[in-house]
Design a protein around this motif. Structure first.
Motif, PDB file in Angstrom:
ATOM      1  N   VAL A 128       0.843  -1.190   0.000  1.00 55.45           N
ATOM      2  CA  VAL A 128       0.000   0.000   0.000  1.00 55.45           C
ATOM      3  C   VAL A 128       0.880   1.242   0.000  1.00 55.45           C
ATOM      4  CG1 VAL A 128      -1.901   1.189   1.174  1.00 55.45           C
ATOM      5  CG2 VAL A 128      -1.534  -1.253   1.579  1.00 55.45           C
ATOM      6  N   SER A 129       0.519   2.226  -0.823  1.00 59.35           N
ATOM      7  CA  SER A 129       1.126   3.548  -0.716  1.00 59.35           C
ATOM      8  C   SER A 129       0.014   4.522  -0.366  1.00 59.35           C
ATOM      9  CB  SER A 129       1.790   3.961  -2.031  1.00 59.35           C
ATOM     10  OG  SER A 129       2.996   3.246  -2.192  1.00 59.35           O
ATOM     11  N   VAL A 130       0.178   5.197   0.767  1.00 63.69           N
ATOM     12  CA  VAL A 130      -0.822   6.166   1.206  1.00 63.69           C
ATOM     13  C   VAL A 130      -0.416   7.532   0.672  1.00 63.69           C
ATOM     14  CG1 VAL A 130      -1.941   7.245   3.198  1.00 63.69           C
ATOM     15  CG2 VAL A 130      -1.207   4.847   3.320  1.00 63.69           C
ATOM     16  N   MET A 131      -1.347   8.178  -0.055  1.00 64.75           N
ATOM     17  CA  MET A 131      -1.041   9.495  -0.631  1.00 64.75           C
ATOM     18  C   MET A 131      -1.721  10.602   0.144  1.00 64.75           C
ATOM     19  SD  MET A 131      -1.170   9.070  -4.750  1.00 64.75           S
ATOM     20  CE  MET A 131      -0.835  10.814  -5.033  1.00 64.75           C
ATOM     21  N   TYR A 132      -1.008  11.713   0.250  1.00 66.90           N
ATOM     22  CA  TYR A 132      -1.611  12.913   0.829  1.00 66.90           C
ATOM     23  C   TYR A 132      -1.050  14.124   0.092  1.00 66.90           C
ATOM     24  CZ  TYR A 132      -3.420  16.321   4.053  1.00 66.90           C
ATOM     25  OH  TYR A 132      -4.116  17.375   4.580  1.00 66.90           O
ATOM     26  N   ALA A 133      -1.928  14.983  -0.380  1.00 63.46           N
ATOM     27  CA  ALA A 133      -1.526  16.234  -1.034  1.00 63.46           C
ATOM     28  C   ALA A 133      -0.431  16.012  -2.081  1.00 63.46           C
ATOM     29  CB  ALA A 133      -1.091  17.256   0.014  1.00 63.46           C
ATOM     30  N   GLY A 134      -0.646  15.036  -2.949  1.00 64.66           N
ATOM     31  CA  GLY A 134       0.252  14.842  -4.086  1.00 64.66           C
ATOM     32  C   GLY A 134       1.543  14.103  -3.788  1.00 64.66           C
ATOM     33  N   GLN A 135       1.678  13.582  -2.564  1.00 68.88           N
ATOM     34  CA  GLN A 135       2.884  12.826  -2.218  1.00 68.88           C
ATOM     35  C   GLN A 135       2.519  11.489  -1.593  1.00 68.88           C
ATOM     36  OE1 GLN A 135       4.634  15.647   0.583  1.00 68.88           O
ATOM     37  NE2 GLN A 135       6.272  16.017  -0.907  1.00 68.88           N
ATOM     38  N   VAL A 136       3.477  10.534  -1.613  1.00 65.89           N
ATOM     39  CA  VAL A 136       3.301   9.324  -0.807  1.00 65.89           C
ATOM     40  C   VAL A 136       3.804   9.660   0.595  1.00 65.89           C
ATOM     41  CG1 VAL A 136       4.074   6.949  -0.457  1.00 65.89           C
ATOM     42  CG2 VAL A 136       3.529   7.752  -2.762  1.00 65.89           C
ATOM     43  N   VAL A 137       2.955   9.435   1.607  1.00 68.60           N
ATOM     44  CA  VAL A 137       3.384   9.733   2.982  1.00 68.60           C
ATOM     45  C   VAL A 137       3.745   8.463   3.754  1.00 68.60           C
ATOM     46  CG1 VAL A 137       2.183  11.943   3.170  1.00 68.60           C
ATOM     47  CG2 VAL A 137       1.008   9.843   3.884  1.00 68.60           C
ATOM     48  N   GLU A 138       3.237   7.308   3.292  1.00 67.54           N
ATOM     49  CA  GLU A 138       3.628   6.053   3.930  1.00 67.54           C
ATOM     50  C   GLU A 138       3.438   4.919   2.923  1.00 67.54           C
ATOM     51  OE1 GLU A 138       2.006   5.400   7.827  1.00 67.54           O
ATOM     52  OE2 GLU A 138       3.202   3.597   8.114  1.00 67.54           O
ATOM     53  N   SER A 139       4.382   3.986   2.943  1.00 68.89           N
ATOM     54  CA  SER A 139       4.328   2.879   2.002  1.00 68.89           C
ATOM     55  C   SER A 139       4.811   1.632   2.723  1.00 68.89           C
ATOM     56  CB  SER A 139       5.241   3.241   0.836  1.00 68.89           C
ATOM     57  OG  SER A 139       5.216   2.240  -0.119  1.00 68.89           O
ATOM     58  N   ALA A 140       4.039   0.541   2.630  1.00 68.64           N
ATOM     59  CA  ALA A 140       4.408  -0.659   3.379  1.00 68.64           C
ATOM     60  C   ALA A 140       3.640  -1.865   2.861  1.00 68.64           C
ATOM     61  CB  ALA A 140       4.077  -0.473   4.866  1.00 68.64           C
ATOM     62  N   PRO A 141       4.142  -3.085   3.135  1.00 64.40           N
ATOM     63  CA  PRO A 141       3.310  -4.266   2.883  1.00 64.40           C
ATOM     64  C   PRO A 141       2.021  -4.149   3.696  1.00 64.40           C
ATOM     65  CG  PRO A 141       5.570  -4.894   3.413  1.00 64.40           C
ATOM     66  CD  PRO A 141       5.453  -3.428   3.706  1.00 64.40           C
ATOM     67  N   VAL A 142       0.932  -4.709   3.167  1.00 63.80           N
ATOM     68  CA  VAL A 142      -0.384  -4.420   3.740  1.00 63.80           C
ATOM     69  C   VAL A 142      -0.483  -4.766   5.233  1.00 63.80           C
ATOM     70  CG1 VAL A 142      -1.457  -6.594   2.951  1.00 63.80           C
ATOM     71  CG2 VAL A 142      -2.864  -4.581   3.293  1.00 63.80           C
TER      72      VAL A 142
END
Ligand SMILES: Nc1ncnc2c1ncn2[C@@H]1O[C@H](COP(=O)(O)OP(=O)(O)OP(=O)(O)O)[C@@H](O)[C@H]1O
Ligand SMILES: [Mg+2]
Length: 332
Positions: A225-239
């Motif tokens: 999963v990559s969590v996006m906020y305001a045009g950026q990835v803010v956190e990325s990790a295996p689910v």
């Protein structure tokens, strides 16, 4: 594992009457063969602009740039339109939220299903129709061979989305980008379509970038999963890691907005994240989540980088506080 998609520092800018809007602000994405990557975030955070930028289908006025944009090792940035057309719809296909935007109302489903295969592969019309019937059946469309003569308006929304899934698979793509493919459907149909996408993705070994605003959906289908906020990835990790150790305050906030089996008390109130996404017109200084973050401090006024969390390469977080001194040193 081989990389199907390798994206570094992708940016999309859109001119507006009030100035240049930074819709996508330096996104990195890596998707391996056969993997399901979910891109999740609130409305307006740049999910669709990211997917259109990957496909080379941005609005004409948009500007795209990246340090790297490679599909199966081939550089998409330097390809001409003819080379891109050889990839789009064949090796990389897309499923949209509303199937009627991509289905042509005046052609039969058979013609539309077979079109890409006939254009991209040496195949006869009879073979193309045979494959269309097979994939419609696999996608759960009843009376598949009769459907080839029908027009899109003769189908329900759920069936149309199944047709779109079959269509996306016609040429045996390495990558499917699905932008909120179940959002327009009612909940029971949504669950069936999600299950179908996951099953077919695993059966055909297709890599999928699945876009959604719904973390409940992510939990059911994602590998990473990559969590996006305001045009950026803010956190990325295996689910598993994202749900087990959500580290960015925005991810924690999003998770507080959905019921979690075993954790959320029945009848208790779910949270909402107060405040609104900042304007993306002009430069965004410091952490973009600062004005909504319950943990915001002075240090958050410096711009955070996306860095591995607690030494785990697969779990990256863009938060000054998550990284403590490391982040401040990296930013210096
Ligand atoms: N054609 C356009 N012209 C100008 N700005 C646009 C255009 N399309 C989108 N935007 C802006 O770009 C930003 C990112 O939009 P995008 O559609 O990628 O968001 P999203 O995450 O897909 O949202 P949603 O969940 O609502 O689909 C938003 O600020 C949006 O207002
Ligand atoms: Mg969108």
């Amino acid at each position: 594992m081989s990389l199907i998609l390798d994206v570094r520092n992708l940016r999309v800018e859109l001119p507006t009457p009030r100035g240049m809007l930074q819709a996508v602000r330096g996104i990195d994405l890596q998707v391996n063969r056969g993997e399901m990557l979910c891109l999740v975030g609130e409305s307006g955070c740049g999910k669709s602009m990211t997917s259109l930028a990957l496909m080379g289908l941005l609005p004409a006025k948009a500007r795209r740039s990246a340090d790297r944009l490679a599909f199966c090792g081939e550089d998409l940035l330097t390809m001409n339109e003819r080379q891109l057309n050889g990839i789009r719809g064949a090796r990389m296909s897309m499923i949209f939220q509303e199937p009627m935007t991509s289905l042509n109302p005046s052609f039969t489903l058979g013609d539309q299903l077979c079109e890409a295969l006939l254009a991209h592969r040496k195949t006869s019309r009879a073979q193309a129709r045979e494959r269309a019937v097979y994939l419609l059946e696999r996608a759960g469309v009843p009376q598949a061979s009769d459907r080839l003569r029908q027009y899109p308006h003769q189908l329900s929304g759920g069936l149309r989305q199944r047709v779109m899934i079959a269509m996306a698979l016609m040429c045996g793509p390495e990558l499917i980008i699905a932008d909120e493919p179940t959002t327009a459907l009612d909940v029971t149909i949504q669950a069936q379509i999600l299950r179908l996408i996951r099953e077919l993705q695993q059966e055909f070994g297709t890599a999928v970038v699945f876009i959604t605003h719904d973390l409940g959906v992510v939990a059911r289908i994602a590998d990473r999963v990559s969590v996006m906020y305001a045009g950026q990835v803010v956190e990325s990790a295996p689910v598993q890691q994202l749900y087990g150790q959500p580290t960015h305050p925005y991810t924690q906030g999003l998770l507080g907005c959905i019921p979690v089996r075993g954790k959320t008390e029945p009848g208790s109130r779910l949270q909402a994240i107060p405040g609104v996404v900042p304007s993306l017109i002009g430069a965004v200084e410091g952490c973009a989540f600062y004005n909504r973050c319950p943990q915001a401090r002075q240090a958050c006024l410096s711009t955070p980088a996306l860095l591995p969390h607690a030494g785990q390469a697969a779990h990256a977080v863009r938060c000054v506080q998550a990284h403590g001194g490391d982040q401040l040193r990296a930013a210096a």
